[in-house]
Design a protein around this motif. Sequence first.
Motif, PDB file in Angstrom:
ATOM      1  N   THR A 194       0.863  -1.189   0.000  1.00 47.48           N
ATOM      2  CA  THR A 194       0.000   0.000   0.000  1.00 47.48           C
ATOM      3  C   THR A 194       0.899   1.240   0.000  1.00 47.48           C
ATOM      4  O   THR A 194       2.043   1.184   0.455  1.00 47.48           O
ATOM      5  CB  THR A 194      -0.949   0.045   1.225  1.00 47.48           C
ATOM      6  N   GLY A 195       0.387   2.343  -0.533  1.00 46.24           N
ATOM      7  CA  GLY A 195       1.252   3.521  -0.674  1.00 46.24           C
ATOM      8  C   GLY A 195       2.424   3.203  -1.584  1.00 46.24           C
ATOM      9  O   GLY A 195       3.502   3.776  -1.462  1.00 46.24           O
ATOM     10  N   GLY A 196       2.216   2.271  -2.514  1.00 45.51           N
ATOM     11  CA  GLY A 196       3.309   1.764  -3.362  1.00 45.51           C
ATOM     12  C   GLY A 196       3.821   2.783  -4.354  1.00 45.51           C
ATOM     13  O   GLY A 196       4.868   2.576  -4.965  1.00 45.51           O
ATOM     14  N   SER A 197       3.087   3.891  -4.518  1.00 47.74           N
ATOM     15  CA  SER A 197       3.609   4.926  -5.414  1.00 47.74           C
ATOM     16  C   SER A 197       4.311   6.040  -4.644  1.00 47.74           C
ATOM     17  O   SER A 197       4.800   7.000  -5.234  1.00 47.74           O
ATOM     18  CB  SER A 197       2.489   5.489  -6.304  1.00 47.74           C
ATOM     19  N   GLY A 198       4.386   5.921  -3.319  1.00 43.25           N
ATOM     20  CA  GLY A 198       5.110   6.896  -2.506  1.00 43.25           C
ATOM     21  C   GLY A 198       6.606   6.629  -2.542  1.00 43.25           C
ATOM     22  O   GLY A 198       7.072   5.690  -3.197  1.00 43.25           O
ATOM     23  N   VAL A 199       7.362   7.438  -1.826  1.00 44.20           N
ATOM     24  CA  VAL A 199       8.826   7.317  -1.856  1.00 44.20           C
ATOM     25  C   VAL A 199       9.263   5.962  -1.286  1.00 44.20           C
ATOM     26  O   VAL A 199       9.908   5.158  -1.967  1.00 44.20           O
ATOM     27  CB  VAL A 199       9.491   8.467  -1.055  1.00 44.20           C
ATOM     28  N   ILE A 200       8.910   5.699  -0.018  1.00 40.59           N
ATOM     29  CA  ILE A 200       9.365   4.459   0.630  1.00 40.59           C
ATOM     30  C   ILE A 200       8.634   3.248   0.040  1.00 40.59           C
ATOM     31  O   ILE A 200       9.254   2.225  -0.269  1.00 40.59           O
ATOM     32  CB  ILE A 200       9.183   4.560   2.156  1.00 40.59           C
ATOM     33  N   GLY A 201       7.317   3.376  -0.174  1.00 40.08           N
ATOM     34  CA  GLY A 201       6.558   2.264  -0.763  1.00 40.08           C
ATOM     35  C   GLY A 201       7.082   1.899  -2.141  1.00 40.08           C
ATOM     36  O   GLY A 201       7.175   0.714  -2.487  1.00 40.08           O
ATOM     37  N   GLY A 202       7.459   2.914  -2.926  1.00 40.81           N
ATOM     38  CA  GLY A 202       7.976   2.650  -4.268  1.00 40.81           C
ATOM     39  C   GLY A 202       9.307   1.915  -4.222  1.00 40.81           C
ATOM     40  O   GLY A 202       9.556   0.978  -4.991  1.00 40.81           O
ATOM     41  N   ILE A 203      10.151   2.318  -3.293  1.00 37.89           N
ATOM     42  CA  ILE A 203      11.453   1.648  -3.135  1.00 37.89           C
ATOM     43  C   ILE A 203      11.236   0.197  -2.688  1.00 37.89           C
ATOM     44  O   ILE A 203      11.866  -0.735  -3.189  1.00 37.89           O
ATOM     45  CB  ILE A 203      12.325   2.429  -2.123  1.00 37.89           C
ATOM     46  N   PHE A 204      10.298   0.001  -1.749  1.00 38.01           N
ATOM     47  CA  PHE A 204      10.024  -1.356  -1.265  1.00 38.01           C
ATOM     48  C   PHE A 204       9.439  -2.233  -2.386  1.00 38.01           C
ATOM     49  O   PHE A 204       9.799  -3.408  -2.525  1.00 38.01           O
ATOM     50  CB  PHE A 204       9.063  -1.303  -0.077  1.00 38.01           C
ATOM     51  N   ALA A 205       8.516  -1.647  -3.166  1.00 35.64           N
ATOM     52  CA  ALA A 205       7.914  -2.418  -4.263  1.00 35.64           C
ATOM     53  C   ALA A 205       8.995  -2.850  -5.257  1.00 35.64           C
ATOM     54  O   ALA A 205       9.040  -4.011  -5.685  1.00 35.64           O
ATOM     55  CB  ALA A 205       6.843  -1.576  -4.956  1.00 35.64           C
ATOM     56  N   ARG A 206       9.893  -1.931  -5.591  1.00 34.48           N
ATOM     57  CA  ARG A 206      10.972  -2.252  -6.545  1.00 34.48           C
ATOM     58  C   ARG A 206      11.886  -3.348  -5.978  1.00 34.48           C
ATOM     59  O   ARG A 206      12.308  -4.255  -6.681  1.00 34.48           O
ATOM     60  CB  ARG A 206      11.793  -1.010  -6.863  1.00 34.48           C
ATOM     61  N   ALA A 207      12.203  -3.234  -4.677  1.00 32.56           N
ATOM     62  CA  ALA A 207      13.101  -4.225  -4.050  1.00 32.56           C
ATOM     63  C   ALA A 207      12.451  -5.611  -4.049  1.00 32.56           C
ATOM     64  O   ALA A 207      13.107  -6.621  -4.356  1.00 32.56           O
ATOM     65  CB  ALA A 207      13.438  -3.796  -2.623  1.00 32.56           C
ATOM     66  N   LEU A 208      11.167  -5.671  -3.729  1.00 31.76           N
ATOM     67  CA  LEU A 208      10.477  -6.964  -3.700  1.00 31.76           C
ATOM     68  C   LEU A 208      10.407  -7.558  -5.109  1.00 31.76           C
ATOM     69  O   LEU A 208      10.586  -8.770  -5.300  1.00 31.76           O
ATOM     70  CB  LEU A 208       9.068  -6.797  -3.111  1.00 31.76           C
ATOM     71  N   GLY A 209      10.165  -6.677  -6.100  1.00 35.49           N
ATOM     72  CA  GLY A 209      10.126  -7.144  -7.491  1.00 35.49           C
ATOM     73  C   GLY A 209      11.471  -7.696  -7.920  1.00 35.49           C
ATOM     74  O   GLY A 209      11.561  -8.710  -8.615  1.00 35.49           O
ATOM     75  N   LYS A 210      12.526  -7.058  -7.452  1.00 38.30           N
ATOM     76  CA  LYS A 210      13.879  -7.505  -7.826  1.00 38.30           C
ATOM     77  C   LYS A 210      14.227  -8.855  -7.198  1.00 38.30           C
ATOM     78  O   LYS A 210      15.114  -9.556  -7.674  1.00 38.30           O
ATOM     79  CB  LYS A 210      14.902  -6.444  -7.415  1.00 38.30           C
TER      80      LYS A 210
END
Length: 280
Positions: A17-33
């Motif tokens: 959630t909040g995946g388009s925010g600063v921290i959420g976006g970084i977390f989403a990218r890391a999980l995808g990686k």
Amino acid sequence: MQLPFQIDLTGQVAVVTGGSGVIGGIFARALGKCGAKVAVLGRKVENGIPVVKDIEAEGGEAVFVAANVLEKESLEAAKQEILDKWGKINSLVNCAGGAVKSAQIPQDQFSDFTGDMLNFFTTDMENVKRELDLNLYGTMLPTQIFGESMVGQENANIINISSMGAYGPLTRIPGYSGAKAAVSNFTEWAATYFAKSGIRVNAIAPGFFQTPQNYALHFHEDGTPTHRSQKIIDSTPMGKYGDPEDLIGALLFLVSPKGSSFVTGVVLPVDGGFHCYLGV
Ligand SMILES: NC(=O)c1ccc[n+]([C@@H]2O[C@H](COP(=O)([O-])OP(=O)(O)OC[C@H]3O[C@@H](n4cnc5c(N)ncnc54)[C@H](O)[C@@H]3O)[C@@H](O)[C@H]2O)c1
């Protein structure tokens, strides 16, 4: 994006959630990686699509799903969309949240009060209520909706986002501090409640990171640091702000099926030592 270390989440589904925010976006990218299929949740598609595109550009799989963390129907619809697409949910990262600007008290102490300035007595408590709702209810409600489909899943885990305000109240932001104290408390409650269901529940408590949501508290309009900004650096034993990417290691540790399978109910500070320093 460079990960501090790699974990294998191949075949798992993560919701941020909040995946388009600063921290959420970084977390989403890391999980995808790390191989997870990532549902990037947010209110505005135009903010979420760049995160999805970044994950896809690195060879990962992601989808933007519109959702408001304060609206049950919206979260139910998001869950259904994810289950229809990928059939399960393993991880939930509750990143939507933040301080509400209109709930801030402009002085550190009442003695700073200079007549006609806004102060605690003139603060509209509806704004404080919005702040409590966003951070606490906006963590509990997604936990309720998505958590139900996580029971029995492999490596089921929930990560909440707390704050330094949870350890003790930060000046100027009593609503935010109280809400994050409640997020830490809820993390411990949920860890106990879900322990035998297989869902682990932990939280990360970020220290101070320069992001748009707190910029006005830390910098003047001309970009020079505020007095508060210097106090933060002086109160952080490492003597600096964190970089949002410094949070990735904590996330990967807490999500890792191998590294933290017996860890639940932890609130992990990532703060350069701020939470343990009393100033002398
Ligand atoms: N930036 C920091 O220094 C810091 C420090 C401690 C804790 N945090 C916490 O980390 C989390 C992420 O913060 P950030 O710095 O990335 O801020 P951010 O503003 O970039 O991200 C927050 C996201 O939440 C979304 N959001 C807000 N209300 C929502 C709603 N009702 N439904 C769905 N989404 C909603 C916003 O649109 C945004 O995308 C927050 O919980 C924040 O309180 C941040």
